[in-house]
Write an enzyme that holds these catalytic residues in place. Structure first.
Site, PDB file in Angstrom:
ATOM      1  N   LYS A 203      -9.361  40.242 -37.270  1.00 36.81           N
ATOM      2  CA  LYS A 203      -8.848  39.034 -36.609  1.00 36.81           C
ATOM      3  C   LYS A 203      -7.736  39.409 -35.618  1.00 36.81           C
ATOM      4  CE  LYS A 203      -6.894  35.202 -35.564  1.00 36.81           C
ATOM      5  NZ  LYS A 203      -7.281  33.975 -34.985  1.00 36.81           N
ATOM      6  N   CYS A 257      -1.408  32.879 -30.385  1.00 41.32           N
ATOM      7  CA  CYS A 257      -2.310  33.915 -30.889  1.00 41.32           C
ATOM      8  C   CYS A 257      -2.116  35.247 -30.181  1.00 41.32           C
ATOM      9  CB  CYS A 257      -3.750  33.460 -30.746  1.00 41.32           C
ATOM     10  SG  CYS A 257      -4.020  31.859 -31.499  1.00 41.32           S
TER      11      CYS A 257
HETATM   12  N1  SAJ Z   1      -4.757  34.804 -20.000  1.00 44.41           N
HETATM   13  C1  SAJ Z   1      -4.537  35.604 -18.882  1.00 44.41           C
HETATM   14  N2  SAJ Z   1      -5.614  36.248 -18.323  1.00 44.41           N
HETATM   15  C2  SAJ Z   1      -6.871  36.119 -18.818  1.00 44.41           C
HETATM   16  C3  SAJ Z   1      -7.081  35.295 -19.946  1.00 44.41           C
HETATM   17  C4  SAJ Z   1      -6.020  34.643 -20.532  1.00 44.41           C
HETATM   18  O1  SAJ Z   1      -3.414  35.763 -18.394  1.00 44.41           O
HETATM   19  O2  SAJ Z   1      -7.780  36.744 -18.249  1.00 44.41           O
HETATM   20  C5  SAJ Z   1      -3.623  34.123 -20.667  1.00 44.41           C
HETATM   21  C6  SAJ Z   1      -3.729  32.617 -20.732  1.00 44.41           C
HETATM   22  O3  SAJ Z   1      -3.264  31.999 -19.575  1.00 44.41           O
HETATM   23  C7  SAJ Z   1      -2.859  32.316 -21.946  1.00 44.41           C
HETATM   24  C8  SAJ Z   1      -3.101  33.520 -22.859  1.00 44.41           C
HETATM   25  O4  SAJ Z   1      -3.615  34.534 -22.019  1.00 44.41           O
HETATM   26  O5  SAJ Z   1      -1.476  32.287 -21.594  1.00 44.41           O
HETATM   27  C9  SAJ Z   1      -4.024  33.258 -24.039  1.00 44.41           C
HETATM   28  O6  SAJ Z   1      -5.157  32.472 -23.646  1.00 44.41           O
HETATM   29  P1  SAJ Z   1      -6.630  32.639 -24.267  1.00 44.41           P
HETATM   30  O7  SAJ Z   1      -7.457  31.548 -23.764  1.00 44.41           O
HETATM   31  O8  SAJ Z   1      -7.109  34.013 -24.024  1.00 44.41           O
HETATM   32  O9  SAJ Z   1      -6.430  32.560 -25.851  1.00 44.41           O
HETATM   33  P2  SAJ Z   1      -5.949  31.464 -26.897  1.00 44.41           P
HETATM   34  O10 SAJ Z   1      -4.658  31.972 -27.476  1.00 44.41           O
HETATM   35  O11 SAJ Z   1      -5.970  30.088 -26.392  1.00 44.41           O
HETATM   36  O12 SAJ Z   1      -7.104  31.583 -28.020  1.00 44.41           O
HETATM   37  C10 SAJ Z   1      -7.365  32.847 -28.623  1.00 44.41           C
HETATM   38  C11 SAJ Z   1      -8.866  33.075 -28.682  1.00 44.41           C
HETATM   39  N3  SAJ Z   1      -9.117  34.489 -28.927  1.00 44.41           N
HETATM   40  C12 SAJ Z   1      -9.944  35.210 -28.166  1.00 44.41           C
HETATM   41  O13 SAJ Z   1     -10.542  34.785 -27.209  1.00 44.41           O
HETATM   42  C13 SAJ Z   1     -10.119  36.640 -28.597  1.00 44.41           C
HETATM   43  C14 SAJ Z   1      -9.480  32.214 -29.763  1.00 44.41           C
HETATM   44  O14 SAJ Z   1     -10.843  32.491 -29.948  1.00 44.41           O
HETATM   45  C15 SAJ Z   1      -8.747  32.406 -31.075  1.00 44.41           C
HETATM   46  O15 SAJ Z   1      -9.241  31.565 -32.080  1.00 44.41           O
HETATM   47  C16 SAJ Z   1      -7.309  32.083 -30.891  1.00 44.41           C
HETATM   48  O16 SAJ Z   1      -6.776  32.935 -29.864  1.00 44.41           O
HETATM   49  C17 SAJ Z   1      -6.638  32.305 -32.234  1.00 44.41           C
HETATM   50  O17 SAJ Z   1      -6.428  31.345 -32.965  1.00 44.41           O
HETATM   51  O18 SAJ Z   1      -6.402  33.450 -32.618  1.00 44.41           O
END
Ligand code: SAJ
Length: 423
Positions: A203, A257
């Site tokens: 995870k 996360c």
């Molecule tokens: N971000 C970037 N560049 C990217 C992608 C995201 O800068 O290319 C930033 C976003 O703006 C944000 C952060 O990263 O600030 C996180 O965004 P996210 O959409 O990647 O993740 P979360 O935290 O909303 O959700 C994640 C997910 N994990 C993955 O995709 C591996 C989700 O499936 C999990 O359930 C969740 O974390 C969790 O609960 O762990």
């Protein structure tokens, strides 16, 4: 398996409790927050999630879900409480510990206990197991224990609970079997069997993988900036390779996360977790980088420049402010003496001056986009910026698609141009 007790009715616990109740189990939802419990008993949900509300009310009405402040005897218990990090970036287990302690008096032979909260590796075996053993029952033989981490995306929780694959990490074979039986009630994705510690690490690595890859994109941005080439073009071309997937650079990484989970690995192996630590450092440096670019863009602005910030949440189309880099950026800009007004269609932050889009933008010297809400992607830029004092847009999310009729400067993160010389 007839009766289930879910401890912690937050983003994950509440949808999980509702899901089990709507699939026929008698569910007791437990939360220590009396306000949350009172609200739910009146049909008011503090979790705003598509498709949750209707099902919640159905199961409350049918009596399948009952909500209270303390646990009671059941066949299975799910612990879904928050695991925030301490100021030292360590996994704060106080909620997990008190949740586990609260069920001990109610445990009986044949019970199954599941930890869903995201935790540092070995927590299930080294922290939760000894607490449950205080019941006098043999954990593994008389009661069963597993770590089954949640992996759902906010905004899609009700769908993903059913359709995502679910890791079932038991402390022994029988615990795995019992936990699989429970999730098999509604999970349509694959059930993936393993031990508890491997489940914990898997995870954490999912979110760490993403964090490290975003750090790579953010580092690339700084490099391209130095060399004078466009990061987005580099990424687009490199990603044409069938096995390459460079992520998107941005103002930093937020949410509860990606910005948190890697620390739970670092905590266990600080010497070894080199790339993981460095990725955190790089992503944490992005707010400062964005502020330095704003300084460059507004170098020649007269008096106290006004900045209209669009989007304060940690990512687009959410109202979630947890670990949001945008909040940090606004704080830094205010400390530097800028006049900052924030517009966000989803969220508000009491610490900052918030306004409508029109008022935020009026007389502004810079429009700074920090979250990629859909609304921003399709704005009529020419019209909205017409009341600005200087028509400078800094898009840190590369989300503005339509610039028709706009005659100002649109600067995007990773643009490769020197912001200063363009003004
Ligand atoms: N971000 C970037 N560049 C990217 C992608 C995201 O800068 O290319 C930033 C976003 O703006 C944000 C952060 O990263 O600030 C996180 O965004 P996210 O959409 O990647 O993740 P979360 O935290 O909303 O959700 C994640 C997910 N994990 C993955 O995709 C591996 C989700 O499936 C999990 O359930 C969740 O974390 C969790 O609960 O762990």
């Amino acid at each position: 398996m007839n009766k289930l007790c879910v401890i912690g009715l937050g983003y994950i616990g509440l949808p999980t409790a509702v899901m089990f109740a709507s699939h026929g189990l008698e569910v007791i939802g437990v939360d220590i927050n009396q306000e949350v419990v009172d609200g739910l008993n009146n049909g008011v949900s503090h979790v705003d999630e598509p498709n949750l509300y209707e099902t919640l009310n159905q199961v409350l009405e049918s009596g399948k879900l009952k909500v209270k402040t303390s646990p009671e005897t059941a066949d299975a218990f799910i612990i879904a409480v928050p695991t925030p990090f301490t100021p030292m970036k360590l996994c704060n287990l106080s909620y997990v510990i008190s949740a586990a302690e609260s069920i001990v008096p109610h445990l009986k032979k044949g019970n199954l206990v599941i930890l869903e909260s995201t935790v540092a590796p070995k927590t299930t075996e080294d922290v939760v197991l000894p607490i449950l053993a205080k019941s006098g029952l043999d954990v593994g033989e008389e009661i069963y224990l597993a770590h089954c981490p949640e992996r759902v995306l906010p905004g899609k929780i009700m769908y993903e609970l059913i359709h995502n694959n679910r890791i079932i990490g038991g402390i022994n074979e029988i615990s795995i079997r019992k936990a699989a039986e429970l999730y098999g009630i509604f999970v349509e994705g694959e059930l993936l069997y393993t031990n508890a510690t491997t489940a914990e690490m898997s995870k954490l690595m999912e979110n760490t993988f993403r964090d490290v890859n975003i750090a790579l994109a953010n580092e690339l941005t700084k490099i391209c900036d130095k060399i004078g080439i466009n990061t987005w073009e580099v990424i687009k071309l490199a990603n044409k390779h069938p096995r390459v997937n460079i992520h998107n650079p941005g103002p930093g990484v937020g949410g509860h996360c990606l910005a948190v989970d890697p620390y739970f690995i670092i905590e266990k192996a600080p010497e070894e977790a080199k790339i993981i630590s460095m990725a955190r450092e790089i992503n944490n440096s992005m707010p400062e980088y964005v502020v330095s670019k704003v300084d460059e863009l507004l170098y020649y602005a007269a008096g106290t420049p006004k900045i209209a910030v669009l989007g304060i949440t940690y990512k687009g189309n959410t109202n979630d402010l947890r670990e949001s880099p945008a909040v940090e950026i606004v704080d830094m800009l205010i400390n530097k003496g800028y006049d900052v007004v924030v517009y966000d269609p989803y969220a508000s932050c009491k610490r900052f001056a918030m306004a409508s889009l029109e008022d935020a933008v009026k007389d502004a010297d810079c429009m700074l986009i920090l979250a990629d809400h859909d609304e921003f992607k399709h704005m009529d830029i020419a019209n909205i910026t017409s009341t600005m004092r200087q028509k400078i847009i800094f898009d840190t999310k590369n989300c503005i698609e339509n610039t028709e009729g706009f005659d100002g400067l649109l600067y995007k993160i990773g643009d490769g141009r020197c912001a200063l010389t363009r003004v």
